[in-house]
Motif scaffolding. Structure first.
Motif, PDB file in Angstrom:
ATOM      1  N   ILE A   1     -10.326  -0.760  -0.444  1.00 56.38           N
ATOM      2  CA  ILE A   1      -9.053  -1.489  -1.066  1.00 56.38           C
ATOM      3  C   ILE A   1      -8.893  -2.523  -0.310  1.00 56.38           C
ATOM      4  CG2 ILE A   1      -6.619  -1.068  -0.906  1.00 56.38           C
ATOM      5  CD1 ILE A   1      -7.221   1.911  -1.084  1.00 56.38           C
ATOM      6  N   LYS A   2      -8.596  -3.784  -1.025  1.00 55.97           N
ATOM      7  CA  LYS A   2      -8.727  -5.247  -0.294  1.00 55.97           C
ATOM      8  C   LYS A   2      -7.368  -5.990  -0.748  1.00 55.97           C
ATOM      9  CE  LYS A   2     -13.042  -6.755  -1.463  1.00 55.97           C
ATOM     10  NZ  LYS A   2     -14.352  -7.167  -2.056  1.00 55.97           N
ATOM     11  N   PRO A   3      -6.492  -5.985   0.030  1.00 57.99           N
ATOM     12  CA  PRO A   3      -5.288  -6.760  -0.201  1.00 57.99           C
ATOM     13  C   PRO A   3      -5.579  -8.127   0.470  1.00 57.99           C
ATOM     14  CG  PRO A   3      -4.957  -5.230   1.490  1.00 57.99           C
ATOM     15  CD  PRO A   3      -6.090  -4.741   1.022  1.00 57.99           C
ATOM     16  N   SER A   4      -5.392  -9.222  -0.105  1.00 57.20           N
ATOM     17  CA  SER A   4      -5.528 -10.486   0.364  1.00 57.20           C
ATOM     18  C   SER A   4      -4.467 -11.603  -0.205  1.00 57.20           C
ATOM     19  CB  SER A   4      -6.912 -10.878   0.286  1.00 57.20           C
ATOM     20  OG  SER A   4      -7.020 -11.371  -1.236  1.00 57.20           O
ATOM     21  N   VAL A   5      -4.461 -12.731   0.603  1.00 62.39           N
ATOM     22  CA  VAL A   5      -3.428 -13.768   0.088  1.00 62.39           C
ATOM     23  C   VAL A   5      -4.478 -15.049  -0.019  1.00 62.39           C
ATOM     24  CG1 VAL A   5      -1.450 -15.291   0.783  1.00 62.39           C
ATOM     25  CG2 VAL A   5      -1.527 -12.850   1.306  1.00 62.39           C
ATOM     26  N   VAL A   6      -4.266 -15.857  -1.294  1.00 64.46           N
ATOM     27  CA  VAL A   6      -4.935 -17.056  -1.432  1.00 64.46           C
ATOM     28  C   VAL A   6      -3.892 -18.158  -1.640  1.00 64.46           C
ATOM     29  CG1 VAL A   6      -6.508 -18.000  -3.250  1.00 64.46           C
ATOM     30  CG2 VAL A   6      -6.732 -15.610  -3.067  1.00 64.46           C
ATOM     31  N   TYR A   7      -4.216 -19.182  -0.738  1.00 60.73           N
ATOM     32  CA  TYR A   7      -3.416 -20.445  -0.757  1.00 60.73           C
ATOM     33  C   TYR A   7      -4.037 -21.518  -1.298  1.00 60.73           C
ATOM     34  CZ  TYR A   7      -0.781 -18.292   3.195  1.00 60.73           C
ATOM     35  OH  TYR A   7       0.344 -17.466   3.820  1.00 60.73           O
ATOM     36  N   ILE A  60       3.954 -20.651   1.612  1.00 51.55           N
ATOM     37  CA  ILE A  60       4.235 -19.431   0.877  1.00 51.55           C
ATOM     38  C   ILE A  60       4.578 -19.565  -0.884  1.00 51.55           C
ATOM     39  CG2 ILE A  60       6.574 -19.209   1.281  1.00 51.55           C
ATOM     40  CD1 ILE A  60       6.041 -16.199   1.633  1.00 51.55           C
ATOM     41  N   ASN A  61       5.191 -20.831  -1.221  1.00 50.11           N
ATOM     42  CA  ASN A  61       5.477 -21.147  -2.570  1.00 50.11           C
ATOM     43  C   ASN A  61       4.250 -21.430  -3.301  1.00 50.11           C
ATOM     44  OD1 ASN A  61       8.332 -20.715  -2.226  1.00 50.11           O
ATOM     45  ND2 ASN A  61       8.263 -22.538  -1.138  1.00 50.11           N
ATOM     46  N   ASN A  62       3.120 -21.795  -2.812  1.00 46.60           N
ATOM     47  CA  ASN A  62       1.880 -22.037  -3.583  1.00 46.60           C
ATOM     48  C   ASN A  62       0.872 -20.957  -3.246  1.00 46.60           C
ATOM     49  OD1 ASN A  62       0.988 -23.821  -5.362  1.00 46.60           O
ATOM     50  ND2 ASN A  62       0.052 -25.518  -3.787  1.00 46.60           N
ATOM     51  N   ALA A  63       1.310 -19.750  -3.157  1.00 47.64           N
ATOM     52  CA  ALA A  63       0.086 -18.806  -2.801  1.00 47.64           C
ATOM     53  C   ALA A  63       0.324 -17.637  -3.882  1.00 47.64           C
ATOM     54  CB  ALA A  63       0.413 -18.349  -1.415  1.00 47.64           C
ATOM     55  N   ARG A  64      -0.765 -16.616  -3.804  1.00 53.99           N
ATOM     56  CA  ARG A  64      -0.672 -15.710  -4.782  1.00 53.99           C
ATOM     57  C   ARG A  64      -1.219 -14.398  -3.729  1.00 53.99           C
ATOM     58  NH1 ARG A  64      -5.608 -17.645  -6.973  1.00 53.99           N
ATOM     59  NH2 ARG A  64      -7.339 -16.004  -6.700  1.00 53.99           N
ATOM     60  N   PHE A  65      -0.773 -13.243  -4.109  1.00 61.64           N
ATOM     61  CA  PHE A  65      -1.207 -12.068  -3.539  1.00 61.64           C
ATOM     62  C   PHE A  65      -2.248 -11.271  -4.395  1.00 61.64           C
ATOM     63  CE2 PHE A  65      -0.611  -7.375  -2.897  1.00 61.64           C
ATOM     64  CZ  PHE A  65      -1.093  -7.175  -1.618  1.00 61.64           C
ATOM     65  N   ASP A  66      -3.238 -10.831  -3.871  1.00 57.97           N
ATOM     66  CA  ASP A  66      -4.275 -10.125  -4.614  1.00 57.97           C
ATOM     67  C   ASP A  66      -4.366  -8.796  -3.887  1.00 57.97           C
ATOM     68  OD1 ASP A  66      -4.788 -12.448  -6.047  1.00 57.97           O
ATOM     69  OD2 ASP A  66      -6.531 -12.994  -5.363  1.00 57.97           O
ATOM     70  N   CYS A  67      -4.641  -7.748  -4.771  1.00 57.72           N
ATOM     71  CA  CYS A  67      -4.901  -6.388  -4.514  1.00 57.72           C
ATOM     72  C   CYS A  67      -5.993  -5.814  -5.234  1.00 57.72           C
ATOM     73  CB  CYS A  67      -3.371  -5.493  -4.445  1.00 57.72           C
ATOM     74  SG  CYS A  67      -3.932  -3.751  -3.451  1.00 57.72           S
ATOM     75  N   MET A  68      -7.045  -5.686  -4.752  1.00 54.40           N
ATOM     76  CA  MET A  68      -8.242  -5.379  -5.557  1.00 54.40           C
ATOM     77  C   MET A  68      -8.877  -3.993  -4.728  1.00 54.40           C
ATOM     78  SD  MET A  68      -8.435  -8.154  -7.465  1.00 54.40           S
ATOM     79  CE  MET A  68     -10.155  -8.152  -8.176  1.00 54.40           C
ATOM     80  N   VAL A  69      -9.515  -3.346  -5.795  1.00 56.93           N
ATOM     81  CA  VAL A  69     -10.165  -2.117  -5.457  1.00 56.93           C
ATOM     82  C   VAL A  69     -11.733  -2.416  -5.823  1.00 56.93           C
ATOM     83  CG1 VAL A  69     -10.827   0.287  -5.925  1.00 56.93           C
ATOM     84  CG2 VAL A  69      -8.458  -0.316  -5.725  1.00 56.93           C
ATOM     85  N   GLY A  70     -12.552  -2.379  -4.759  1.00 57.23           N
ATOM     86  CA  GLY A  70     -14.050  -2.792  -4.700  1.00 57.23           C
ATOM     87  C   GLY A  70     -14.789  -1.685  -4.767  1.00 57.23           C
ATOM     88  N   VAL A  71     -16.142  -1.529  -5.515  1.00 50.18           N
ATOM     89  CA  VAL A  71     -17.118  -0.469  -5.284  1.00 50.18           C
ATOM     90  C   VAL A  71     -18.471  -1.396  -4.927  1.00 50.18           C
ATOM     91  CG1 VAL A  71     -18.397   1.076  -6.528  1.00 50.18           C
ATOM     92  CG2 VAL A  71     -16.105   0.751  -7.110  1.00 50.18           C
TER      93      VAL A  71
END
Length: 379
Positions: free
Chosen positions: A168-174, A190-201
């Motif tokens: 389980i891979k939560p992250s923030v990309v700026y 923070i106004n120019n960022a996104r939140f990703d929540c991925m599940v990796g195998v």
């Protein structure tokens, strides 16, 4: 978040040096410690949009090389899918935006808990990376947007086997550019960022190539070396003692062989008339004439004085106990003791006395009776 990313990068650099002291590399090769995985999840703007309302699907791939049990490097690509952008403009494809970058991952469990020599069923990695971002637009005003991006996050890894990892891979990309925001230089916003929540195998291939070792303790090594030196000294002493014992054994064997090869002394039995014979008996190992034997000496002296032409022959014997050489000398000493007594105490001339040692006596079946001097009067 900026501080978290910076700390993660510093920890990753330090972990490589720290693990070098705790891990042994067995036949390392370029093909070891690789993993390939697929990621799927969601992405949404971190601020300025509805968090769940703007959420859309995302998918990606990653390739990773584990350099030490604590630190890994990898590359990844992520794409989000929708038919409209977050800003209200339409995308010309089903892909709204993409991100391609490189990253470093620090295994926090191995960093702080030490490498255990085998995979953990669960661990956490801190991830920091950077790469290229691209947003797709399709309207009269908007243009595709390319930008330098940074990433920070965590991987919660579950390992059902040594080969497979589910994360389980939560992250923030700026977006580090100054596009569409009121600032004049790249920066974390923070106004120019996104939140990703991925599940990796992820499939891990190529073998681990790592094994856990315990760093040696110099004090223990010094103590072991000292003990080894002591054992060497003890061994040298034992070898010297063994050589001395072998030499002594060889000498005793030679003495035994000499004794076995020596011709036995033949003792003549006395057949004289008992009227002309007197006996002087001795204690074991002694040639001294005791008081109880003195009358026999006195009788011989009285006879010699009464018969001036007579002589006496004294023959000394020893019983068979003990060393043969000693017994031969003891037999001669016993004969000599009678002669000395006759000469010094009773004044008998030495020319009238013959004293001889005969060695081991065999006249009597009682062994102790052979400790004797037999004095025979000759007319």
């Amino acid at each position: 978040m900026k501080k978290i990313a910076l700390i993660a990068l510093i920890a990753a650099a330090g972990a490589m040096n720290a693990q070098a002291e705790k891990v042994a590399y067995w036949n390392p090769s370029f093909g070891q410690n690789w993993s390939l995985g697929v990621d799927g999840g969601v992405t949404t703007p971190l601020h300025g949009h509805a968090f769940f309302g703007s959420m859309r699907g995302a998918a990606g791939l990653h390739l990773q090389k584990q350099l030490t049990p604590t630190f890994a490097l990898g590359v990844e690509g992520i794409a989000s899918f929708n038919t409209s952008s977050w800003g209200g403009v339409k995308s010309s494809t089903v892909v709204d935006n993409t991100y391609v970058g490189a990253y470093g991952a620090v295994n926090l469990f191995n960093l702080f808990g030490g490498y255990q020599g085998k995979f953990r069923p669960f661990d956490i990695e801190a991830v920091a990376g950077a790469g290229w971002g691209h947003d797709y637009y399709n309207d009269a005003v908007g243009k595709d947007h390319n930008y330098f991006a940074t990433k920070a996050g965590l991987n919660f890894n579950f390992r059902p086997s040594e080969k497979v990892t589910i994360s389980i891979k939560p992250s923030v990309v700026y977006d580090m550019s100054d596009a569409r925001i009121s600032q004049t230089s790249a920066g974390y916003n923070i106004n120019n960022a996104r939140f990703d929540c991925m599940v990796g195998v992820t499939y891990n291939f190529g073998g681990s190539g790592f094994d856990a070792v315990t760093p040696y303790n110099q004090a223990e090594v010094d103590a072991l070396n000292a003990r080894i030196n002591d054992l060497r000294v003890e061994n040298d002493a034992a070898v010297a003692a063994l050589a001395a014992s072998q030499a002594q054994s060889a000498a005793l064997a030679a003495d035994l062989a000499a004794c076995q090869n020596r011709k036995p002394t033949v003792v003549k039995e006395v057949t004289n008339n008992l009227n002309s014979v007197r006996y002087v008996f001795y204690k074991v190992g002694s040639s001294k004439i005791t008081a109880d034997q003195q009358p026999n000496i006195e009788m011989i002296a009285a006879y010699l004085k009464k018969h001036p032409k007579s002589k006496v022959v004294v023959k000394g014997y020893a019983s068979p106990e003990g060393n043969l050489d000693f017994n031969i000398k003891l037999a001669a000493a016993r004969a000599e003791s009678v002669k000395t007594e006759l000469v010094k105490k009773y004044g008998i001339s030495e020319s009238r006395i013959t004293a001889e040692g005969e060695g081991i006596g065999k006249m009597f079946t009682e062994e102790s009776w052979n400790r004797v001097s037999i004095c025979t009067i000759e007319e």
